[in-house]
Design a protein around this motif. Structure first.
Motif, short mmCIF file in Angstrom:
data_model
loop_
_atom_site.label_atom_id
_atom_site.label_comp_id
_atom_site.label_asym_id
_atom_site.label_seq_id
_atom_site.Cartn_x
_atom_site.Cartn_y
_atom_site.Cartn_z
N TYR A 217 -8.47 10.28 -0.59
CA TYR A 217 -9.83 10.78 -0.32
C TYR A 217 -10.79 9.63 0.00
N PHE A 218 -10.85 8.64 -0.89
CA PHE A 218 -11.79 7.53 -0.68
C PHE A 218 -11.36 6.65 0.50
N ALA A 219 -10.04 6.52 0.69
CA ALA A 219 -9.57 5.75 1.84
C ALA A 219 -9.99 6.41 3.15
N THR A 220 -9.92 7.75 3.18
CA THR A 220 -10.30 8.48 4.40
C THR A 220 -11.80 8.30 4.69
N LEU A 221 -12.64 8.48 3.65
CA LEU A 221 -14.08 8.34 3.85
C LEU A 221 -14.43 6.94 4.32
N GLN A 222 -13.82 5.93 3.69
CA GLN A 222 -14.13 4.54 4.07
C GLN A 222 -13.68 4.25 5.50
N ALA A 223 -12.53 4.81 5.88
CA ALA A 223 -12.03 4.58 7.24
C ALA A 223 -12.96 5.16 8.29
N TRP A 224 -13.43 6.37 8.06
CA TRP A 224 -14.32 6.99 9.04
C TRP A 224 -15.71 6.36 9.03
N GLN A 225 -16.17 5.93 7.87
CA GLN A 225 -17.50 5.31 7.81
C GLN A 225 -17.51 3.96 8.50
N THR A 226 -16.34 3.29 8.57
CA THR A 226 -16.28 1.99 9.26
C THR A 226 -15.79 2.14 10.70
N GLY A 227 -15.64 3.39 11.13
CA GLY A 227 -15.30 3.63 12.53
C GLY A 227 -13.82 3.62 12.82
N VAL A 228 -12.96 3.55 11.82
CA VAL A 228 -11.52 3.56 12.05
C VAL A 228 -11.06 5.01 12.12
N MET A 229 -10.66 5.48 13.26
CA MET A 229 -10.31 6.89 13.45
C MET A 229 -8.79 7.03 13.41
N SER A 230 -8.29 7.70 12.41
CA SER A 230 -6.85 7.92 12.27
C SER A 230 -6.60 9.41 12.25
N SER A 231 -5.82 9.86 13.19
CA SER A 231 -5.65 11.31 13.33
C SER A 231 -4.46 11.84 12.56
N THR A 232 -3.63 10.97 11.95
CA THR A 232 -2.46 11.45 11.23
C THR A 232 -2.48 10.93 9.83
N PRO A 233 -2.12 11.74 8.86
CA PRO A 233 -2.06 11.28 7.47
C PRO A 233 -0.89 10.34 7.28
N GLN A 234 -0.95 9.55 6.25
CA GLN A 234 0.13 8.61 5.95
C GLN A 234 1.38 9.40 5.53
N SER A 235 2.53 8.98 6.05
CA SER A 235 3.79 9.63 5.69
C SER A 235 4.33 9.05 4.39
N PRO A 236 5.15 9.77 3.67
CA PRO A 236 5.66 9.30 2.37
C PRO A 236 6.45 8.01 2.47
N TRP A 237 7.33 7.88 3.53
CA TRP A 237 8.16 6.66 3.58
C TRP A 237 7.30 5.42 3.79
N LEU A 238 6.16 5.59 4.53
CA LEU A 238 5.30 4.42 4.75
C LEU A 238 4.64 3.99 3.44
N ARG A 239 4.20 4.99 2.64
CA ARG A 239 3.57 4.64 1.36
C ARG A 239 4.56 3.97 0.42
N TRP A 240 5.85 4.51 0.40
CA TRP A 240 6.85 3.89 -0.49
C TRP A 240 7.21 2.47 0.00
N GLY A 241 7.21 2.29 1.32
CA GLY A 241 7.52 0.94 1.84
C GLY A 241 6.46 -0.06 1.44
N VAL A 242 5.20 0.35 1.59
CA VAL A 242 4.12 -0.55 1.20
C VAL A 242 4.16 -0.83 -0.29
N ALA A 243 4.48 0.23 -1.07
CA ALA A 243 4.57 0.04 -2.53
C ALA A 243 5.67 -0.95 -2.89
N GLY A 244 6.84 -0.84 -2.18
CA GLY A 244 7.93 -1.79 -2.47
C GLY A 244 7.55 -3.22 -2.14
#
Length: 824
Positions: A217-244
């Motif tokens: 939620y907060f990541a989405t608000l911050q992204a749009w407030q700074t002008g970063v437009m992302s039309s797709t939500p993060q996928s699970p494998w990407l989040r697990w990869g970053v976590a690893g």
């Protein structure tokens, strides 16, 4: 929802919701909904529509969900909403560089772009209509189109949400104005046909996200407030990869990375909070500042910079001497030091003169000490609201109440006050004065034959010529359509000589009027009634009555003539004397009664009653209160009569307190100024409450403006003593006198009662409507209940409801009745 897609309405309102280049739901609301849908295994089917069309589809059930909808009472009846708000927002006006829109009143004559059917459109149209502002509305379909109209100079300003303004204004060359309005909470609105489980899932996910500052939620608000437009939500494998990957780095640099991350998070939160606080303080319609212990500026909001005409960095570190004239700066410093020494919050009305302005501006200021470190010297925080325009409006209200709108002459109220003051100042004097009532003969023919415009111009000409013909110490007033009154003072000590002077002046005025011609050369004449007075003669009301009697004699004589009041006209005077004699026995003979008139709220619920004194004379029948109450005040009988009224009302309150249906009702009792100013008035009220066991918080004492202004300090002391017991106060016939705003706010008042003379003509007389509207706004600003008296028609009631008055009293709702017949 797994079997059926979730039909989502999409309208173009970036950055909150829109359809991106891949024809996919996007924006703040879009990103959050995609994330929820992925978690709940929902299928999303978007339906593109314009804003108003989307609302209609949602109501009919052709779509299931509509993002970015503000909840209000009307929409809550049409749609279903979840509980947890998605976003908090507000609306704001945006303009091109160089424009000077600082407040709503600056919109007069401007072109303003608003989205058709939006809450911004309804709010702005309503408030500009109430202020009587003429605005050229440019209706558009989207905020984007509104900004484009302003950038292309097809409009002067555009209304938009805060998120859209922050995201888009700078890129098209627009800047925010200080006009901020309508803070709202934004939701996903749902069709009434949508299963409640969907909204419950949305609430659960929003609540979970908001509890975690690192959530999607907060990541989405911050992204749009700074002008970063992302039309797709993060996928699970990407989040697990970053976590690893983070886990691997944590093994190598665990302590250092953890500390840096905590510091970074704290900095982000601090910066976010500071930015949010700065945005809020800069958006508030008030001047906010903080001064150090040595009274140099430490912080100022945007309004202060605009007031001083220089940026924040040029103000910080300076003292008031740099911005105000020497006298103003010294007065401000004196108050500031007193606050810092006493350690107490102070509310003060300030009249300040800026160096670059030279015009005095009035502010209502709250100053308080502010301690940043325990034990250290306090700083000073100030919050100021400008009252200059309001006081000018109050002055205009006073003008409308005391001067004739057509001719600019004093009206009946002001003349009566002037006559009263002259009589009071000359109580023991021998000098005679005179009252002349001048009435135009056959004036109705001018209106009937030549129209009202010609009649109005004739009245203006008469007023101008009479003013020139009179000496400067004479008072000329307009009483009615074609009736003028002249007050002459200090004519002579001898009655004969005074009468001769008054006659000469009267005949001069008749000659002046006779010489006038209107635009079509219709001859004009006037009749005059004349009555003499001095400090030892008749009361002022009787002097006016005598002059009016003389005028009627002049009219009966054929007009174009002058008549003095004489002995033959004493019949009514003797009648008044006989009435006064009978009044002395009315109380002992049990001829007085209390009737009650109900007061209701906007829902039609009875909230209380007003006790009204009635006198049934065995020979005359019912005697009007307008006849016997002034008599009682003049001869002192109002004191025992007032005690009797108060006792009767308290006894009724005591009875109602034992009855569940009537226990919440209040009883309002009119208190004469003569009665209120008695030295033992507080004791009399105490005894009455104690003897009757009436609940004090259900008793409302109605007082008049003239009483409040006669001896303010003593009146305030009496009111505060009675307020300690729970007694309420209402200011009766408000608008017929002239009260100081600074004094009104110091009184323990609960209600303002609009005089029925304003309510009676509010739909026909723009001046009366303006006065009533101003009184309602004043009552709201002072936190008082406003009650309209004399409501006799449904049209009057509807007008009052529409302008924010929610308590009423009048024949439409109920006539005064004896207590036994009141609720039949």
């Amino acid at each position: 929802m797994a079997d059926e897609p979730l039909r989502v309405g999409v309208y173009h309102n970036p950055p909150k919701v829109f359809l991106n280049d891949q024809q996919r739901l996007d924006g703040m609301f879009g990103d959050l909904l995609w994330a929820i849908a992925e978690r709940e295994a929902w299928q999303i089917e978007h339906v593109v529509c314009e804003w108003q069309r989307c609302l209609n589809l949602l109501e009919s059930g052709e779509i299931d969900l509509l993002p970015d909808v503000a909840r209000n009472e009307s929409r809550a009846q049409r749609f279903v909403f979840h509980e947890e708000p998605v976003l908090y927002s507000w609306s704001q006006l945006y303009q091109r560089e160089g424009m000077a829109i600082e407040a709503v009143v600056d919109l007069a004559g401007k072109r303003v772009a608003v989205v058709e059917g939006s809450i911004q459109q309804r709010y702005l149209m309503d408030i500009t209509r109430r202020f009587g502002l003429s605005v050229d509305w440019i209706r558009v379909d989207t905020f984007e189109e509104g900004f484009a109209r302003v950038a292309g100079e097809e409009a002067d300003a555009a209304a938009a949400s805060r998120q859209f303004g922050e995201w888009r204004a700078e890129s098209v060359g627009l800047v925010a104005t200080p006009v901020v309005f309508q803070p709202v909470q934004l939701y996903y609105a749902a069709s009434p046909l949508l299963p409640q489980e969907v909204l419950m899932r949305i609430d659960e996910q929003l609540t979970r996200w908001k509890a975690d500052s690192n959530s999607h939620y907060f990541a989405t608000l911050q992204a749009w407030q700074t002008g970063v437009m992302s039309s797709t939500p993060q996928s699970p494998w990407l989040r697990w990869g970053v976590a690893g990957l983070l886990g691997l780095f944590a093994v190598v640099l665990a302590g250092s990375l953890l500390m840096k991350r905590r510091i970074a998070n704290q900095r982000v939160r601090l910066a976010t909070n500071e930015a949010m606080l700065a945005t809020i303080l800069d958006s508030v319609d008030a001047y906010i500042y903080i001064k150090s212990p040595d009274l140099t500026y430490q912080y100022v909001n945007r309004r202060i910079s605009e007031l001083f005409g220089c940026p924040e960095e040029a103000i910080i570190g300076q003292r008031d001497e740099a911005f105000f004239d020497a006298t103003t700066a010294a007065e401000i410093a004196q108050v500031d030091r007193r606050v810092l020494v006493s350690g107490e919050k102070t509310t003060i009305e300030e009249s300040n003169v800026l160096k670059h302005d030279k015009q005095a501006r009035t502010f209502l200021t709250i100053k308080m000490p502010l301690a940043f470190t325990p034990g250290g010297p306090p700083s000073l925080c100030g919050i100021s609201t400008e009252l200059t325009e309001y006081l000018e409006m109050q002055s205009r209200t006073h003008y409308l109440a005391f001067y004739d709108a057509l001719t600019g002459l004093p009206n009946r109220r002001l003349l009566m006050e002037s006559l009263s003051a002259i009589v009071e100042e000359n109580v023991h004097g021998k000098q005679y004065g005179a009252l002349l009532v001048v009435d135009l003969d056959h004036f109705r023919l001018v209106n009937d034959l030549q129209g009202h415009a010609s009649g109005d111009q004739l009245l203006i000409n008469v007023a101008e010529q009479l003013t020139q013909a009179l000496d400067s110490d004479a008072t000329l007033a307009r009483f009615s359509s074609d009736e003028f009154v002249v007050l002459l003072n200090q004519l002579d000590e001898q009655q004969e000589k005074a009468a001769a002077k008054a006659e000469r002046i009267a005949r001069k005025l008749m000659t002046t009027i006779h010489q006038l011609r209107n635009s079509r050369s219709l001859p004009i004449s006037a009749s005059v009634g004349l009555a003499l007075f001095n400090g030892e003669s008749s009361p002022l009301n009787r002097v006016l009555q005598q002059a009016d009697m003389a005028l009627q004699q002049a009219k009966l004589a054929g007009g174009n003539t002058l008549r003095f009041f004489n002995v033959d006209m004493q019949t009514s005077v003797l009648e008044r004397a006989n009435l006064e004699a009978d009044l002395h026995h009315a109380l002992s003979r049990h001829e007085l009664e209390l009737h009650y008139q109900i007061q209701v709220n906007q829902k039609g619920v009875t909230t209380g009653v007003e006790a009204l004194l009635r006198w049934y004379h065995p020979e005359r029948g019912w005697v009007s209160p307008a006849e016997f109450i002034p008599l009682a005040e003049e001869n002192g009988l109002i004191i025992p009569i007032g005690d009797w009224v108060l006792t009767q009302a308290c006894q009724q309150l005591a009875k109602w307190s034992q009855q569940t249906a009537y226990e919440p009702l209040t009883i309002s009792v009119n208190v004469s100024s003569v009665q209120f100013q008695q030295p033992d008035f507080i004791r009399r009220v105490d005894n009455c409450l104690r003897q009757t066991q009436a609940p004090p918080n259900r008793l409302v004492l109605e007082v008049t403006e003239s009483l409040l202004m006669r001896d303010p300090t003593r009146v305030r002391h009496t009111m505060l003593k009675l307020r300690e017991q729970g007694i309420r106060f209402a200011l009766d016939d408000f608008g017929t006198g002239y009260s100081s705003l600074s004094y009104l706010k110091r009184l323990p008042l609960d209600e303002l009662k609009i005089d029925q003379s304003f309510v009676r003509e509010l739909q026909a007389d723009k001046a009366d409507a303006a006065i009533v509207d101003t009184i309602i706004l004043l009552a709201v600003s002072l936190g008082l209940v406003v009650v309209a008296e004399g409501v006799e028609t449904q049209a009057q009631l509807d007008w009052l409801k529409g302008h924010g008055c929610y308590r009423y009293q009048g024949y439409l709702l109920g006539r005064p009745k004896p207590i036994d017949d009141l609720f039949d």
